[in-house]
Design an enzyme around this catalytic site. Structure first.
Site: not given
Ligand code: 3HC
Ligand code: NAI
Length: 666
Positions: A105, A125
């Site tokens: 975004e 999301e």
């Molecule tokens: N917020 C907070 N922590 C996050 C995060 C996020 N969005 N994404 C990942 N983390 C944290 C994980 O919990 C993990 O923490 P830990 O080491 O303490 O367990 C650490 O970051 C590393 O994450 P992964 O183990 O998942 O690392 P990978 O390299 O395997 O994957 C990734 C990386 C592809 C970025 C994956 O973490 C992912 O898919 N994350 C979620 C992305 C997501 O859902 N984003 C949307 C958020 S909602 C949003 O944006 C709302 C908006 O529209 C207002």
């Protein structure tokens, strides 16, 4: 420590590097710093172009999920996006790695987007029970049109740079490092070679058919967020400010929904299970592997190991099974190549050796045993492995139920023995129960978890008991389902109620799939009976494999087997009564939660969240309920105790008395 943003000025170009490890989540600190920096650079007459890029693994992986459910702190991400979009100085974004959710975004609000080839885009999301709440539902349609935006936003599907370019969501794909590209592309803006534009100013082409189709699909889902996503995207027909206000209202609805809390719990469950007491132990090197038994599980496990790049020696005494297994593995690898999951089937298969005798495993680093589920046989096999395998080799069993302490005791090296409980089909299912026996060494446990990561599986730490975490819970809920049927529900009513709740499959359909004979063998071992299932087995109706069980199976679909009803009638001791789908689901989930609590109090699972992970990733538990332990907390422990009466596990009573929740034990 550097702050979340750093600015480097080169001539008229200001580069902003985002730095919030590990994934550059848009935390409050990052939002605040970015806003301040952009506003001050916009006011700086020396700066003619601003280029944003991410340090580390990616651009921005989204909003900081840990902040959800807490009071929001300004500036919120939608405001940050507006500051960027309304900046008089052109702002471009250089996108690499995860550019997801709020990160995407932010990029859509900038005036041009350049991606590196490996960048990953998407709006996850919806998988967290929310919708893109920082203008994604308004800006994506302005760049890509309604149909692709609806698809991406309602599914959470992730796409690569090529697709993002194809949809018009980014402007170019370029090789380089993010920092260098930021300067190069900013200079291209200065020289007029890279055009910039304001996303808000683009028109959204009407597409009522795409909206109708997306709405119909969302309405049929038990999930709360997809329909809200559709409504938000539909609002992109409005002027941006109005559309954004609508998006925010719908976003707030989602935030307040219990599904949001459950789905975010599920997100963290996947990560929480890796935190184990043995985390500090040094893992053993696994360069070579062996699998014993090439039946259903052995061939699947071998395939999973091969696909992870490991060499495998597969031992199977039965000649026909050997040939079938080789054929199956080849077909499975070919399928993986077709689906783009694997580069070459031949290269992968070249790492496979098939042997008839266990002697072939003398030099491997890890053996996974998958012979018949028979304690005497497994003990005999482990005795032989002990005599054959090199010192330090890990000896793992894939047993579903058996006492791994007894299997380990057949060897002189119980510290090297562990349970690695895969699920069928083993090359696909994500769960791996790592079953830690009494004498299992910490480095062996640590290695089990490392192996799971290599296989891209979710490992959960479990202790020894009949069925460990997952199958033990399954046995309990199966018994509850049987009780419901004896009291008056039909098996298909039970399945339908649970499937409507979001279970991948109801318990009777699962039993038919797994084989009713397998369930009966388990009951016999535990000294239990299930009159209806036992009667079906007595007729030789074992479920899908015999074409007949609770259902009639024609290879494609299932229909209720009418011959089951007289068997149920005969087994009933009280007059039947009717059940609503809600009552069925509540009874089933309550039984599941009770067994989970019992497993927890016996120390078989480390934390409630591990139990949730097992059911979510191995047993098709509906993600939007978060797992049985999360569900129990949401339901209220007092309510649960009332329902369970004297059968309520003590740990629940204790927690309730102390005014605590199961989640407090995570
Ligand atoms: N917020 C907070 N922590 C996050 C995060 C996020 N969005 N994404 C990942 N983390 C944290 C994980 O919990 C993990 O923490 P830990 O080491 O303490 O367990 C650490 O970051 C590393 O994450 P992964 O183990 O998942 O690392 P990978 O390299 O395997 O994957 C990734 C990386 C592809 C970025 C994956 O973490 C992912 O898919 N994350 C979620 C992305 C997501 O859902 N984003 C949307 C958020 S909602 C949003 O944006 C709302 C908006 O529209 C207002
Ligand atoms: P299966 O019956 O399909 O295969 C077992 C194989 O082991 C047969 O091919 C048999 O010839 C071979 N075998 C027997 N003795 C052997 C020996 N001494 N050395 C080498 N191979 C030998 O059984 P399946 O379903 O693959 O189960 C294997 C194990 O995995 C069992 O312990 C089972 O409980 C467990 N398991 C099964 C799951 C399933 O869904 N089928 C799921 C998870 C675990």
């Amino acid at each position: 420590m550097p702050g979340p943003v750093t600015v480097t000025k080169t001539g008229k170009v200001a580069r902003i590097a985002l730095n919030n490890p590990p994934v550059n989540a848009a935390s409050h600190a990052l939002r605040l710093a970015l806003t301040e920096v952009v506003q001050s650079l916009d006011a700086d007459p020396e700066v003619a172009v601003i280029a944003l890029y991410g340090e580390g693994r990616g651009f921005i992986a989204g909003a900081d999920i840990r902040e959800f459910g807490k009071p929001p702190q300004a500036p919120l991400l939608p405001e940050v996006c507006l500051v960027l979009e309304r900046c008089a100085t052109p702002v471009i974004s250089i996108l690499h790695g995860a550019t997801l959710g709020g990160g995407f975004e932010v990029a859509l609000a900038t005036h041009a987007r350049i991606a590196l080839p490996g960048a990953l885009f998407g709006f996850p999301e919806v998988t967290l029970g929310i919708l893109p709440g920082a203008g994604g539902t308004q800006r994506a349609p302005r760049l890509a049109g309604l149909a692709p935006s609806l698809d991406l936003i309602t599914t959470g599907r992730r796409i690569g740079a090529d697709d993002a370019l194809g949809y018009g969501l980014i402007d170019q794909i370029r090789e380089g490092t993010p920092a260098d590209l930021a300067l190069e592309m900013a200079e291209a803006v200065l020289s007029g070679d890279l055009p910039t534009r304001v996303t808000a100013a683009q028109e959204v082409a009407a597409d009522p058919a795409a909206l109708d189709a997306a709405r119909a699909k969302a309405e049929a889902s038990p999930l709360f967020a997809p329909l809200k996503c559709v409504e938000a995207v539909a609002a992109s027909a409005l002027p941006l400010d109005e559309g954004l206000a609508r998006e925010r209202a719908l976003f707030d609805d989602c935030m307040a929904s219990p599904q949001r809390a459950a789905l975010i719990h599920a997100f963290f469950a996947e990560r929480a299970v890796t935190k184990i007491p043995e985390a500090e132990a040094t893992q053993r090197d696994i360069h070579t592997t062996g699998v014993l038994g090439a039946g259903t599980m052995g061939r699947g496990i071998a395939t999973a190991l091969l696909m992870a790049g490991l060499p495998v020696t597969l031992v199977e005494p039965n000649k026909t099974v050997r040939a079938e297994a080789l054929d199956w593995i080849r077909k499975t690898l070919d399928g993986a190549v077709t689906r783009g999951k694997l580069a070459s089937a031949d290269d992968t298969l070249a790492r496979l050796q098939i042997a008839t005798d266990l002697d072939a495993l003398a030099q491997v680093d890890l053996v996974i045993e998958a012979v018949f589920e028979d304690l005497d046989l497994k003990q005999e096999v482990f005795r032989k492995l002990d005599a054959t395998c090199k010192p330090g080799a890990i000896l793992a069993t894939n047993t579903s139920y058996l006492d791994i302490n007894l299997i380990a005791a057949a060897t002189a090296r119980p510290a090297d023995v562990i349970g690695l409980h895969f699920f069928s089909p083993a090359h696909i299912m994500r769960l791996l129960e790592v079953v830690v026996a009494r004498d299992t060494a910490p480095d062996v446990v640590r290695t089990g978890f490392a192996l799971a990561k290599r296989l891209r599986k979710i490992a959960v730490h479990a202790g020894v008991c009949d069925g460990f975490i997952g199958n033990r819970m399954l046995a309990r809920v199966r018994a509850e389902a049987d009780a419901l049927v004896l009291e008056g529900a039909t098996p298909w009513e039970v399945d339908a109620a649970l499937e409507a709740t979001g279970f991948a499959m109801g318990p009777f359909a699962v039993s038919d799939l797994a084989g009713l004979d397998i369930g009966q063998a388990g009951r016999q071992r535990r000294g239990e009976v299930a009159p209806v299932s036992d009667a079906l087995c007595a007729k030789g109706w074992f479920g899908r494999k015999t074409g007949r069980g609770y259902y009639l199976h024609d290879g494609k679909s299932r229909t209720p087997n009418p011959d089951v009803e007289p068997l149920i009638e005969a087994a009933r001791s009280t007059p039947p009564r009717s059940f609503s789908p809600e009552e069925i689901t509540t009874r089933y989930l309550t039984a599941m939660a009770a067994e989970g609590a019992q497993i927890l109090s016996e120390g078989i699972a480390l934390r409630p969240i591990d139990i949730d992970a097992v059911t979510l990733f191995g047993y098709g538990f509906p993600r939007h309920l978060g797992g049985p332990m999360h569900w129990a907390d949401a339901e209220g422990l007092g309510t649960l105790i009332d329902r369970l009466g004297s059968g309520a596990p003590e740990i629940l009573q204790q927690l309730h008395l102390e005014g605590r929740k199961l989640a407090d034990l995570n």
